[in-house]
Design a protein around this motif. Structure first.
Motif, PDB file in Angstrom:
ATOM      1  N   ARG A  42       0.770  -1.283  -0.007  1.00 45.44           N
ATOM      2  CA  ARG A  42       0.026  -0.071   0.011  1.00 45.44           C
ATOM      3  C   ARG A  42       0.918   1.274  -0.117  1.00 45.44           C
ATOM      4  O   ARG A  42       0.220   2.331  -0.290  1.00 45.44           O
ATOM      5  CB  ARG A  42      -0.838  -0.077   1.443  1.00 45.44           C
ATOM      6  N   LYS A  43       2.117   1.376   0.234  1.00 44.49           N
ATOM      7  CA  LYS A  43       3.317   2.334   0.422  1.00 44.49           C
ATOM      8  C   LYS A  43       3.906   2.502  -1.001  1.00 44.49           C
ATOM      9  O   LYS A  43       4.402   3.540  -1.327  1.00 44.49           O
ATOM     10  CB  LYS A  43       4.247   2.091   1.306  1.00 44.49           C
ATOM     11  N   GLU A  44       3.451   1.578  -1.844  1.00 40.69           N
ATOM     12  CA  GLU A  44       4.141   1.537  -3.097  1.00 40.69           C
ATOM     13  C   GLU A  44       3.176   2.197  -4.140  1.00 40.69           C
ATOM     14  O   GLU A  44       1.924   2.241  -4.061  1.00 40.69           O
ATOM     15  CB  GLU A  44       4.302  -0.011  -3.458  1.00 40.69           C
ATOM     16  N   TRP A  45       3.924   2.600  -5.441  1.00 39.71           N
ATOM     17  CA  TRP A  45       2.984   3.347  -6.287  1.00 39.71           C
ATOM     18  C   TRP A  45       1.897   2.119  -6.751  1.00 39.71           C
ATOM     19  O   TRP A  45       2.394   0.967  -6.715  1.00 39.71           O
ATOM     20  CB  TRP A  45       3.880   3.479  -7.707  1.00 39.71           C
ATOM     21  N   THR A  46       0.883   2.477  -7.143  1.00 36.11           N
ATOM     22  CA  THR A  46      -0.427   1.853  -7.842  1.00 36.11           C
ATOM     23  C   THR A  46       0.284   1.161  -8.997  1.00 36.11           C
ATOM     24  O   THR A  46       0.729   1.794  -9.932  1.00 36.11           O
ATOM     25  CB  THR A  46      -1.476   2.650  -7.938  1.00 36.11           C
ATOM     26  N   PRO A  47       0.041   0.069  -9.253  1.00 35.51           N
ATOM     27  CA  PRO A  47       0.351  -0.741 -10.472  1.00 35.51           C
ATOM     28  C   PRO A  47      -0.369  -0.167 -11.814  1.00 35.51           C
ATOM     29  O   PRO A  47      -1.470  -0.211 -11.725  1.00 35.51           O
ATOM     30  CB  PRO A  47       0.232  -2.158 -10.368  1.00 35.51           C
ATOM     31  N   ASN A  48       0.260  -0.120 -12.932  1.00 37.13           N
ATOM     32  CA  ASN A  48      -0.353   0.004 -14.287  1.00 37.13           C
ATOM     33  C   ASN A  48      -0.490  -1.187 -14.756  1.00 37.13           C
ATOM     34  O   ASN A  48      -1.302  -1.385 -15.582  1.00 37.13           O
ATOM     35  CB  ASN A  48       0.627   1.010 -15.030  1.00 37.13           C
ATOM     36  N   ARG A  49       0.303  -1.972 -14.589  1.00 39.04           N
ATOM     37  CA  ARG A  49       0.266  -3.639 -14.958  1.00 39.04           C
ATOM     38  C   ARG A  49       0.503  -4.341 -13.965  1.00 39.04           C
ATOM     39  O   ARG A  49       1.435  -4.229 -13.003  1.00 39.04           O
ATOM     40  CB  ARG A  49       1.063  -3.765 -16.120  1.00 39.04           C
ATOM     41  N   ILE A  50      -0.008  -5.650 -13.898  1.00 33.92           N
ATOM     42  CA  ILE A  50       0.439  -6.884 -13.238  1.00 33.92           C
ATOM     43  C   ILE A  50       0.634  -7.798 -14.028  1.00 33.92           C
ATOM     44  O   ILE A  50      -0.149  -8.243 -14.651  1.00 33.92           O
ATOM     45  CB  ILE A  50      -0.698  -7.098 -11.993  1.00 33.92           C
ATOM     46  N   VAL A  51       1.869  -8.669 -13.986  1.00 31.68           N
ATOM     47  CA  VAL A  51       2.300  -9.713 -14.459  1.00 31.68           C
ATOM     48  C   VAL A  51       2.482 -10.759 -13.470  1.00 31.68           C
ATOM     49  O   VAL A  51       3.293 -10.464 -12.535  1.00 31.68           O
ATOM     50  CB  VAL A  51       3.146  -9.454 -15.796  1.00 31.68           C
ATOM     51  N   CYS A  52       2.322 -12.204 -14.073  1.00 32.21           N
ATOM     52  CA  CYS A  52       2.862 -13.089 -13.294  1.00 32.21           C
ATOM     53  C   CYS A  52       3.398 -14.528 -13.822  1.00 32.21           C
ATOM     54  O   CYS A  52       2.929 -14.636 -14.995  1.00 32.21           O
ATOM     55  CB  CYS A  52       1.892 -13.472 -12.040  1.00 32.21           C
ATOM     56  N   SER A  53       4.011 -15.166 -13.155  1.00 32.58           N
ATOM     57  CA  SER A  53       4.471 -16.694 -13.706  1.00 32.58           C
ATOM     58  C   SER A  53       2.891 -17.359 -13.620  1.00 32.58           C
ATOM     59  O   SER A  53       2.079 -16.991 -12.889  1.00 32.58           O
ATOM     60  CB  SER A  53       5.109 -17.275 -12.441  1.00 32.58           C
ATOM     61  N   PRO A  54       2.811 -18.292 -14.778  1.00 31.74           N
ATOM     62  CA  PRO A  54       1.527 -19.078 -14.711  1.00 31.74           C
ATOM     63  C   PRO A  54       1.322 -20.269 -13.555  1.00 31.74           C
ATOM     64  O   PRO A  54       0.334 -20.818 -13.183  1.00 31.74           O
ATOM     65  CB  PRO A  54       1.708 -19.722 -15.986  1.00 31.74           C
ATOM     66  N   LEU A  55       2.486 -20.193 -12.610  1.00 34.89           N
ATOM     67  CA  LEU A  55       2.283 -21.237 -11.591  1.00 34.89           C
ATOM     68  C   LEU A  55       1.342 -20.636 -10.648  1.00 34.89           C
ATOM     69  O   LEU A  55       1.363 -19.640 -10.106  1.00 34.89           O
ATOM     70  CB  LEU A  55       3.417 -21.717 -10.883  1.00 34.89           C
ATOM     71  N   LEU A  56       0.534 -21.527  -9.978  1.00 38.04           N
ATOM     72  CA  LEU A  56      -0.564 -21.208  -8.884  1.00 38.04           C
ATOM     73  C   LEU A  56       0.151 -20.444  -7.681  1.00 38.04           C
ATOM     74  O   LEU A  56      -0.754 -19.542  -7.541  1.00 38.04           O
ATOM     75  CB  LEU A  56      -1.091 -22.346  -8.407  1.00 38.04           C
ATOM     76  N   ARG A  57       1.279 -20.834  -7.406  1.00 37.66           N
ATOM     77  CA  ARG A  57       1.674 -19.937  -6.184  1.00 37.66           C
ATOM     78  C   ARG A  57       2.144 -18.298  -6.490  1.00 37.66           C
ATOM     79  O   ARG A  57       1.815 -17.769  -5.455  1.00 37.66           O
ATOM     80  CB  ARG A  57       2.885 -20.433  -5.497  1.00 37.66           C
ATOM     81  N   ALA A  58       2.369 -18.234  -7.645  1.00 39.26           N
ATOM     82  CA  ALA A  58       2.388 -16.776  -8.006  1.00 39.26           C
ATOM     83  C   ALA A  58       1.187 -16.209  -8.673  1.00 39.26           C
ATOM     84  O   ALA A  58       0.666 -15.069  -8.432  1.00 39.26           O
ATOM     85  CB  ALA A  58       3.490 -16.818  -9.227  1.00 39.26           C
ATOM     86  N   ARG A  59       0.311 -16.899  -9.593  1.00 36.92           N
ATOM     87  CA  ARG A  59      -0.954 -16.387  -9.928  1.00 36.92           C
ATOM     88  C   ARG A  59      -1.938 -16.162  -9.090  1.00 36.92           C
ATOM     89  O   ARG A  59      -2.511 -15.053  -9.178  1.00 36.92           O
ATOM     90  CB  ARG A  59      -1.433 -17.378 -11.010  1.00 36.92           C
ATOM     91  N   ARG A  60      -2.078 -16.794  -8.173  1.00 40.95           N
ATOM     92  CA  ARG A  60      -3.146 -16.563  -7.026  1.00 40.95           C
ATOM     93  C   ARG A  60      -3.047 -15.130  -6.492  1.00 40.95           C
ATOM     94  O   ARG A  60      -3.848 -14.316  -6.255  1.00 40.95           O
ATOM     95  CB  ARG A  60      -3.315 -17.690  -5.992  1.00 40.95           C
ATOM     96  N   LEU A  61      -1.678 -14.917  -5.978  1.00 41.33           N
ATOM     97  CA  LEU A  61      -1.366 -13.840  -5.377  1.00 41.33           C
ATOM     98  C   LEU A  61      -1.445 -12.681  -6.352  1.00 41.33           C
ATOM     99  O   LEU A  61      -1.990 -11.577  -5.764  1.00 41.33           O
ATOM    100  CB  LEU A  61       0.012 -13.799  -4.820  1.00 41.33           C
ATOM    101  N   ALA A  62      -1.000 -12.627  -7.534  1.00 39.02           N
ATOM    102  CA  ALA A  62      -1.033 -11.730  -8.513  1.00 39.02           C
ATOM    103  C   ALA A  62      -2.564 -11.328  -8.769  1.00 39.02           C
ATOM    104  O   ALA A  62      -3.004 -10.208  -9.053  1.00 39.02           O
ATOM    105  CB  ALA A  62      -0.652 -12.126  -9.802  1.00 39.02           C
TER     106      ALA A  62
END
Length: 194
Positions: A42-62
């Motif tokens: 929440r202290k970070e800049w708001t994302p314009n884009r979010i990308v992730c690995s296709p693996l569930l452990r990264a994808r769910r969080l993204a």
């Protein structure tokens, strides 16, 4: 451009298991880890884009981040080049069960050693570098990347122009973010594991 590199939260199962490209579930601590991570983001800049690995452990969080931080309708883009190192025949095995000679060969040549049936760290560097260059040429002032320790180290090596082996001893913690400002061919590390 600001790149925020975020490692997935802890995974289910034994910690001593090799799970590079193996799609494993998340630990029961996921909700708490996600809350802690998102409070920091929440202290970070708001994302314009979010990308992730296709693996569930990264994808769910993204996907959860896209809902929590993205503009209406923002979805996480999936890029297979952000997947963890392919450990080939070592996948799913305990580290203690892997042939000591192979592990010693990997330790002697950590960048160029190719896991049996898998890939080398050099292969990982090339595919992650390609993904980053595509992101850099695209739109977005702030891109959040949800992936794994290997691709985060490769991203740091690529953007900061560091020898890849220099980052092997850098701990990339689960559920933590690292950020880089990357503009005009120069990069500056803002923070690591926040």
């Amino acid at each position: 451009m600001r790149l925020v590199l975020i490692r997935h939260t802890k995974t289910a199962g034994p910690a001593a298991r090799v799970c590079g490209r193996t799609d494993v579930g998340l630990a029961s601590s996921y909700e708490g880890e996600r809350t802690t991570l998102f409070d920091g983001l929440r202290k970070e800049w708001t994302p314009n884009r979010i990308v992730c690995s296709p693996l569930l452990r990264a994808r769910r969080l993204a996907d959860d981040a896209a809902l929590a931080f993205g503009a209406a309708g923002m979805k996480a883009g999936i890029d297979p080049r952000l997947t963890e190192l392919d450990f080939g025949e070592w996948e799913g095995r305990n580290w203690d069960d892997i042939d000591r000679g192979q592990l010693d060969a990997w330790a002697a040549e950590p960048v160029d050693f190719r896991c049996p049936g898998g890939e080398s760290y050099q292969d990982l560097l090339e595919r992650v570098g390609s993904a980053l260059e595509d992101l850099r040429s695209g739109s977005g002032r702030c891109v959040w990347i949800f992936c794994h320790a290997g691709p985060i180290r490769a991203s740091l090596a690529h953007t900061l122009q560091l020898p890849p082996a220099a980052l092997f001893s850098v701990e990339i913690e689960h559920g933590r973010a690292s950020a880089i400002d990357w503009a005009n061919g120069r990069a500056r590390l803002l923070y690591l594991n926040r």
